[in-house]
Design an enzyme around this catalytic site. Sequence first.
Site, PDB file in Angstrom:
ATOM      1  N   ASP A  38       0.871  -1.162   0.000  1.00 27.78           N
ATOM      2  CA  ASP A  38       0.000   0.000   0.000  1.00 27.78           C
ATOM      3  C   ASP A  38       0.924   1.232   0.000  1.00 27.78           C
ATOM      4  O   ASP A  38       2.095   1.116   0.343  1.00 27.78           O
ATOM      5  CB  ASP A  38      -0.866  -0.074   1.269  1.00 27.78           C
ATOM      6  N   GLU A  73     -11.402  10.849   9.162  1.00 28.23           N
ATOM      7  CA  GLU A  73     -10.245  10.285   9.878  1.00 28.23           C
ATOM      8  C   GLU A  73      -9.061  10.095   8.936  1.00 28.23           C
ATOM      9  O   GLU A  73      -8.025   9.604   9.333  1.00 28.23           O
ATOM     10  CB  GLU A  73     -10.607   8.906  10.447  1.00 28.23           C
ATOM     11  N   HIS A  74      -9.248  10.436   7.662  1.00 28.82           N
ATOM     12  CA  HIS A  74      -8.225  10.170   6.651  1.00 28.82           C
ATOM     13  C   HIS A  74      -6.955  10.990   6.920  1.00 28.82           C
ATOM     14  O   HIS A  74      -7.041  12.120   7.378  1.00 28.82           O
ATOM     15  CB  HIS A  74      -8.800  10.526   5.278  1.00 28.82           C
ATOM     16  N   GLY A 104     -13.363  10.983  -1.637  1.00 31.56           N
ATOM     17  CA  GLY A 104     -13.313  12.187  -0.828  1.00 31.56           C
ATOM     18  C   GLY A 104     -14.474  12.284   0.138  1.00 31.56           C
ATOM     19  O   GLY A 104     -15.033  11.262   0.536  1.00 31.56           O
ATOM     20  N   VAL A 105     -14.820  13.524   0.491  1.00 34.57           N
ATOM     21  CA  VAL A 105     -15.914  13.734   1.451  1.00 34.57           C
ATOM     22  C   VAL A 105     -16.809  14.867   0.964  1.00 34.57           C
ATOM     23  O   VAL A 105     -16.371  15.751   0.226  1.00 34.57           O
ATOM     24  CB  VAL A 105     -15.376  14.082   2.862  1.00 34.57           C
ATOM     25  N   VAL A 116     -14.620  17.956  -0.869  1.00 42.01           N
ATOM     26  CA  VAL A 116     -13.169  17.902  -1.021  1.00 42.01           C
ATOM     27  C   VAL A 116     -12.832  16.489  -1.478  1.00 42.01           C
ATOM     28  O   VAL A 116     -13.320  15.523  -0.889  1.00 42.01           O
ATOM     29  CB  VAL A 116     -12.395  18.093   0.308  1.00 42.01           C
TER      30      VAL A 116
HETATM   31  P1  ADP Z   1      -4.457   4.986  -0.276  1.00 48.66           P
HETATM   32  O1  ADP Z   1      -4.545   3.692  -1.049  1.00 48.66           O
HETATM   33  O2  ADP Z   1      -3.324   5.846  -0.819  1.00 48.66           O
HETATM   34  O3  ADP Z   1      -4.307   4.759   1.218  1.00 48.66           O
HETATM   35  P2  ADP Z   1      -7.362   5.901  -0.138  1.00 48.66           P
HETATM   36  O4  ADP Z   1      -8.150   4.800  -0.802  1.00 48.66           O
HETATM   37  O5  ADP Z   1      -7.498   6.063   1.328  1.00 48.66           O
HETATM   38  O6  ADP Z   1      -5.786   5.874  -0.595  1.00 48.66           O
HETATM   39  O7  ADP Z   1      -7.802   7.278  -0.836  1.00 48.66           O
HETATM   40  C1  ADP Z   1      -7.712   7.421  -2.229  1.00 48.66           C
HETATM   41  C2  ADP Z   1      -7.940   8.846  -2.650  1.00 48.66           C
HETATM   42  O8  ADP Z   1      -9.275   9.297  -2.310  1.00 48.66           O
HETATM   43  C3  ADP Z   1      -7.021   9.866  -1.993  1.00 48.66           C
HETATM   44  O9  ADP Z   1      -5.783   9.952  -2.632  1.00 48.66           O
HETATM   45  C4  ADP Z   1      -7.851  11.148  -2.150  1.00 48.66           C
HETATM   46  O10 ADP Z   1      -7.704  11.667  -3.450  1.00 48.66           O
HETATM   47  C5  ADP Z   1      -9.285  10.676  -1.982  1.00 48.66           C
HETATM   48  N1  ADP Z   1      -9.753  10.835  -0.585  1.00 48.66           N
HETATM   49  C6  ADP Z   1     -10.074   9.837   0.279  1.00 48.66           C
HETATM   50  N2  ADP Z   1     -10.477  10.350   1.472  1.00 48.66           N
HETATM   51  C7  ADP Z   1     -10.368  11.702   1.384  1.00 48.66           C
HETATM   52  C8  ADP Z   1     -10.607  12.797   2.303  1.00 48.66           C
HETATM   53  N3  ADP Z   1     -11.036  12.626   3.558  1.00 48.66           N
HETATM   54  N4  ADP Z   1     -10.375  14.053   1.828  1.00 48.66           N
HETATM   55  C9  ADP Z   1      -9.943  14.261   0.576  1.00 48.66           C
HETATM   56  N5  ADP Z   1      -9.684  13.279  -0.313  1.00 48.66           N
HETATM   57  C10 ADP Z   1      -9.902  12.022   0.068  1.00 48.66           C
HETATM   58 MG    MG Z   2      -2.538   3.218   3.748  1.00 40.47          MG
END
Ligand code: ADP
Ligand code: MG
Length: 287
Positions: A38, A73-74, A104-105, A116
Amino acid sequence: ATPTALMVGTGRAAKLGILIKNAEVLEAAHSVKTVVFDKTGTITVGKPQVTDIIGADKTRVLTIAAGLESSSEHPLATAILKKAEEEKIIPAKIEQFSAISGKGVKAVIDDKTAFVGNDKLIESYSPDNLLLKQMKALQSEAKTVVIVGIENQIIGLIAIQDAPKESSRTAIAALKKEGLKTVMLTGDNPLVAQAIGNQVGIDEVIADVLPNDKADHIKALQQTAPVAFVGDGINDAPALTTADVGIAMGSGTDIAIESGGIVLVKNDLQDVVTALELSKKTFNRIR
Ligand code: ADP
Ligand code: MG
């Protein structure tokens, strides 16, 4: 391997901060040919920092983004909230928050829908060319870019940088030297993912993967040879259980730690190399 050899192997690993949950995992590890990682929190430190804010009214961009992210929580949310605090910006008040997996959210601010997230969230909008150019330039610098919008209008961009861990490059080089194939699997944008991939010297980058699809990519890779998956997030849990060997970061979410057969207490990717070596020693010595 004899029960004694297994105990010696897991005991030695435990002393190094590598928790191996059972003998089956230790055995499976010695035939692994592909190691999949990851990105966020696994290859990178997982503490992203805001580096750029773009928009006609930067304060408004950050106020709205921080409002939305105050319910998330991201790691990207944490970065945006930290920046708002540093700039003494009070996050906008929000209602009806919802997270859109891998995108996103969104929420309602002053009776208007705000969001966002990445470009998958705005497929129905058509951002202007200048904005797209700015986005691509930031992404090629290994920065994750989120788009901030309200009421069908894009008001700005926020670029966020998450550096690779110090150990990532050397650990990946060591695995490659052992003849293993290394792969990055991430939900992030292909440009950003490839830029990080180049920094750490990984063989293959699979980007734009939705959280629910990570396990399917593992299954596809398993067609060729046994696979280890290394991850830390909630969205990594299915991939951790699907892989022949699931390796969770000790700093990861509880569900990732539960799903992994091996847990790396020190969050150091060099310990992936050590774990696989230990397994080989244990299973090649006695037969
Ligand atoms: P990763 O595999 O890198 O851990 P995620 O699946 O958690 O990635 O998220 C993928 C993408 O979704 C992020 O790179 C971002 O563009 C978008 N994203 C997810 N959660 C959020 C958030 N809370 N705010 C903004 N963008 C988000
Ligand atoms: Mg990760």
